[in-house]
Design a protein around this motif. Sequence first.
Motif, mmCIF file in Angstrom:
data_model
loop_
_atom_site.group_PDB
_atom_site.id
_atom_site.type_symbol
_atom_site.label_atom_id
_atom_site.label_comp_id
_atom_site.label_asym_id
_atom_site.label_seq_id
_atom_site.Cartn_x
_atom_site.Cartn_y
_atom_site.Cartn_z
ATOM 1 N N GLU A 50 40.553 26.691 36.953
ATOM 2 C CA GLU A 50 40.383 25.490 37.723
ATOM 3 C C GLU A 50 40.070 26.107 39.169
ATOM 4 O OE1 GLU A 50 43.580 22.872 37.525
ATOM 5 O OE2 GLU A 50 43.479 22.624 35.211
ATOM 6 N N ASP A 95 37.176 30.498 42.814
ATOM 7 C CA ASP A 95 36.043 29.640 43.276
ATOM 8 C C ASP A 95 34.858 30.131 42.014
ATOM 9 O OD1 ASP A 95 37.153 28.237 44.980
ATOM 10 O OD2 ASP A 95 36.313 29.057 46.731
ATOM 11 N N ARG A 150 43.827 30.877 37.853
ATOM 12 C CA ARG A 150 43.585 31.018 39.437
ATOM 13 C C ARG A 150 44.746 31.543 40.176
ATOM 14 N NH1 ARG A 150 42.841 25.388 42.362
ATOM 15 N NH2 ARG A 150 44.838 25.574 43.072
ATOM 16 N N ARG A 181 38.766 25.804 43.076
ATOM 17 C CA ARG A 181 38.935 24.654 44.334
ATOM 18 C C ARG A 181 37.610 24.550 44.791
ATOM 19 N NH1 ARG A 181 43.763 28.400 46.644
ATOM 20 N NH2 ARG A 181 42.547 29.812 45.537
ATOM 21 N N GLN A 182 36.645 25.503 44.728
ATOM 22 C CA GLN A 182 35.224 25.161 45.104
ATOM 23 C C GLN A 182 34.133 25.682 44.267
ATOM 24 O OE1 GLN A 182 35.205 25.790 49.861
ATOM 25 N NE2 GLN A 182 35.947 27.455 48.869
#
Length: 331
Positions: free
Chosen positions: A89, A287, A52, A91-92
Amino acid sequence: MKRDVDSPLFSGSFALGTVSAPGRTPFPALVLSDARVLDLRTALGAPELTVRTLLERWDEVLPRLRGLAADTAGDWLPLDGLRIHAPVEPRQIFQSGANYRQHVIDLAVAHRSPDDPRTVEEARAEIAAVMDRRAAEDLPYVFIGLPSAITGPYDDVVLPAWAEKPDWELELAAVIAKPAHRVSVEEALTYVAGYTMANDLTDRATVFRQDMPAIGTDWLRSKNAPGFTPLGPWIVPTESIADSGDLRVTLKLNGETMQDESTKDMIFGVARMVSYVSQSAQLLPGDLVLTGSPAGNGMHWGRLLRDGDVMEGTITGLGAQRTRCVAEKPS
């Protein structure tokens, strides 16, 4: 992980993943199609790097990744023996519903009330007209998922004891490269770093609120149990996928093909979906924008997931995932 050693893992020369060796914490990896991996924390001199945080510098890092992929003298590791985790991973997570024409028609027929006076042919014709109207009005249907539902592409999936009708939904997922807010359809794909696949599991029994039908759908309960979104194995850069609107999405259950459809059947393509989401929300690096499930779900076949089932998913150029269903143990 099982694979054909004579075939490439994905389209293009490299992809991104998150892997780990026995006794080591997961690390962001540059993965070659011949099944070699490079620890990007070491290669880029960034000990705290994750996939990320790498995506947060995508325009800067992408040329370096191309160079590393071309350097056969690097400190490469064999993929065999490594554990493959979800590649990022987020966030959204933005999930699209009712985005494959044939899938929506099939579900509408499967969910008909027992006293529906229409024939199957009449029901299919009516929902097809609705799909045409949605496309003309240019209004995708998007809702929000939880990152805690994500699991790896080869991890077991625990079926909660309360889930009466767990179902599969293999989907193409776009991975965002940079913050996107109110972007046009024409520029939307410049905000996409690459693509991966997600199996967006759904408990059909809890999709609709029976206690308050006027509320409608309950996506929290029906889609967000831990592990209900197997993700990956890889993020394949957009430059390696010629056309996201012409990929084959295939899911096998215990070796039998259940889903086998082209993304050509999508009502709204990736660019339209990313642009639409960005009109309301701000997309962030890492995301996910899931683009919906094609036809061939368990509701269509009258066969839902149960303990011991094995799902194998592939999307053209993105690799393969294999997950086994395990019934939740009584507490």
